[in-house]
Enzyme design. Structure first.
Site, short mmCIF file in Angstrom:
data_model
loop_
_atom_site.label_atom_id
_atom_site.label_comp_id
_atom_site.label_asym_id
_atom_site.label_seq_id
_atom_site.Cartn_x
_atom_site.Cartn_y
_atom_site.Cartn_z
N ASP A 40 0.87 -1.38 -0.16
CA ASP A 40 -0.02 0.04 -0.04
C ASP A 40 0.96 1.24 -0.06
O ASP A 40 0.79 2.23 -0.80
CB ASP A 40 -0.92 0.13 1.12
CG ASP A 40 -0.45 -0.25 2.59
OD1 ASP A 40 0.84 -0.39 2.73
OD2 ASP A 40 -1.46 0.21 3.52
N ALA A 127 -2.60 -7.58 17.10
CA ALA A 127 -2.68 -8.78 16.11
C ALA A 127 -2.47 -8.86 14.70
O ALA A 127 -3.04 -9.52 14.15
CB ALA A 127 -3.97 -9.47 16.68
N SER A 130 -5.62 -4.39 12.59
CA SER A 130 -5.79 -3.27 12.31
C SER A 130 -6.83 -2.65 13.46
O SER A 130 -7.92 -1.72 13.22
CB SER A 130 -6.59 -2.63 10.94
OG SER A 130 -5.39 -3.14 10.00
N SER A 131 -6.52 -2.81 14.87
CA SER A 131 -7.06 -2.15 15.71
C SER A 131 -7.07 -0.58 15.72
O SER A 131 -8.21 -0.01 16.25
CB SER A 131 -6.83 -2.81 17.19
OG SER A 131 -5.43 -2.46 17.37
N ASP A 176 -5.46 0.06 5.48
CA ASP A 176 -6.28 -0.29 6.89
C ASP A 176 -7.14 0.44 6.95
O ASP A 176 -8.46 0.27 7.21
CB ASP A 176 -5.39 -0.41 8.16
CG ASP A 176 -4.08 -1.14 8.38
OD1 ASP A 176 -4.20 -2.43 7.38
OD2 ASP A 176 -3.41 -1.18 8.94
N TYR A 228 9.55 -1.50 10.47
CA TYR A 228 8.49 -1.18 9.67
C TYR A 228 9.05 -0.28 8.73
O TYR A 228 8.85 0.04 7.86
CB TYR A 228 7.39 -1.00 10.39
CG TYR A 228 5.90 -0.70 9.30
CD1 TYR A 228 5.05 -1.69 9.04
CD2 TYR A 228 5.85 0.57 8.83
CE1 TYR A 228 3.97 -1.34 8.18
CE2 TYR A 228 4.69 0.88 7.94
CZ TYR A 228 3.96 -0.06 7.70
OH TYR A 228 2.80 0.15 6.91
#
Length: 388
Positions: A40, A127, A130-131, A176, A228
């Site tokens: 993305d 996890a 995308s919380s 996300d 990242y």
């Protein structure tokens, strides 16, 4: 607990906290990415779908410049902020996500003068589901409605991405937030992250006797940590060395030639190879689903995991164990999903094999001395919406 059921509980708690009924209750889901990882922010293709797990927020408008935030998922009382004093990277707590959305809306010229917020979430944190995006999008949608801003889902996603990039300080792409804002039930979202064009691709595994399992390894990851960002910077360097705006501009058919031009930049070569082949895998999965060959996407998912493990190098022993064990137990395909360094894997399986695969994964984790994984079915669900 469904979002609609949670709405009543959240509204009741809101009234207890703030002394009045909320103006409304909204929900925004987490997501699973079927295929298209780390593409993305390279202007590439992704294919997420929304989970039934959601962030649910009861919200009322305020006109005095005060933002009050409370979460049932975090210890502590109501946090009160001054909307005029919001500054990027000034907050390292959970409140940075909703506050960042308010900041981004105001920075874009929208007259948001405060809010009272109480929220809860069933999206597992850390996890890879995308919380954080769910939390951002539910606030953005609520404020869009309450302040009658008239913004579309893709526009809310852009603002939420800016909130996370600039205010929170996490270099995430657009997938996300767009998934949370724009997905529809029973479909996967084929998204071109360059122009944000979308196609809803029917994805009804139950009708074909299959299931998609999410295996949460319980290994937490954090986007704003360095690895990242290193991958993203490496991709940008690769694009610059190859003379293109983004790695999406390298055609799959010309990959070998592009890699040869990178010479001894081995780390950059690996990143470029993953992104270009992953974009091609997304297009392959779309074609297979649209032609009714759903079962055939399994090997493509597994190819994606190998690329993330070997070229992008963002897997971990727990994720690899899920994939290897599931495939040995009869899965049609499996791969890690999300940002990596932990989080979750997805497993495509025939209904008859689900229990066998689940048991095998759980036993393999126990034998390895890992924390027991959480396994659940991923059902393509609705995107962000008002629920009360």
């Amino acid at each position: 607990m469904s979002s609609e059921v949670a709405a009543g509980t959240v509204a009741e708690r809101f009234k207890g906290l703030y002394g009045a009924e909320p103006d409304g209750v909204w929900a925004a889901p987490g997501r699973v990415n079927l295929i298209g990882e780390h593409t993305d922010y390279n202007d590439g293709f992704v294919m997420p779908f929304a989970l039934p797990h959601t962030a649910v927020a009861a919200v009322s408008r305020r006109d005095d410049g005060v933002l009050r935030l409370h979460s049932s998922d975090v210890e502590g009382g109501v946090v009160e902020l001054d909307v005029d004093a919001l500054e990027p990277e000034s907050d390292r707590n959970w409140t940075a996500y909703p506050a960042g959305v308010v900041w981004a809306l105001r920075a874009a010229g929208h007259e948001v003068t405060g809010a009272d917020v109480h929220l809860t979430s069933t999206v597992p944190a850390g996890a890879g589901l995308s919380s954080s995006a769910a939390l951002e999008v539910v606030i953005a949608l609520a404020l869009n409605d309450l302040y009658e801003l008239g913004l579309k889902g893709w526009q809310l996603a852009r603002l939420c991405q800016r909130a996370e990039n600039v205010y929170v300080g996490a270099p995430v792409g657009i997938m996300d937030q767009t998934a949370s804002a724009c997905c529809t039930a029973g479909h996967a979202l084929f998204l071109d992250t360059r122009d944000l064009s979308q196609r809803q691709i029917p994805f009804d595994l139950a009708a074909e006797g299959m299931r998609l399992l999410v295996v949460d390894t319980q290994v937490k990851h954090e986007h704003s940590t360095g690895e990242y960002g290193k991958r993203r910077a490496g991709c940008e360097k690769g694009a610059a060395l190859l003379g293109v705006d983004a790695l999406r501009d390298i055609p799959y058919a010309e990959l070998d030639a592009a890699l040869a031009r990178l010479g001894d930049e081995e780390e950059i070569r690996r990143l470029v190879r993953h992104v270009v082949t992953e974009d091609e895998r997304v297009e392959r999965v779309v074609a297979l689903l649209e032609s009714g060959e759903t079962r055939a996407i399994g090997p493509v998912l597994t190819e994606g995991h190998a690329s993330l493990r070997d070229d992008f190098r963002i897997s971990c022993p727990e994720l690899d164990l899920v994939v290897d064990t599931a495939l040995s137990a009869g899965a049609l395909g499996a791969r890690m999903t999300g940002g990596g360094f932990g989080g979750s894997a997805i497993v495509l399986a025939d209904v008859a094999d689900v229990d066998t695969i689940t048991k095998a994964v759980e036993e393999s984790f126990a034998a390895a001395g890992f924390t027991a994984p959480r396994v659940f079915e991923a059902v393509p669900s609705a995107g962000a919406r008002r629920v009360r």
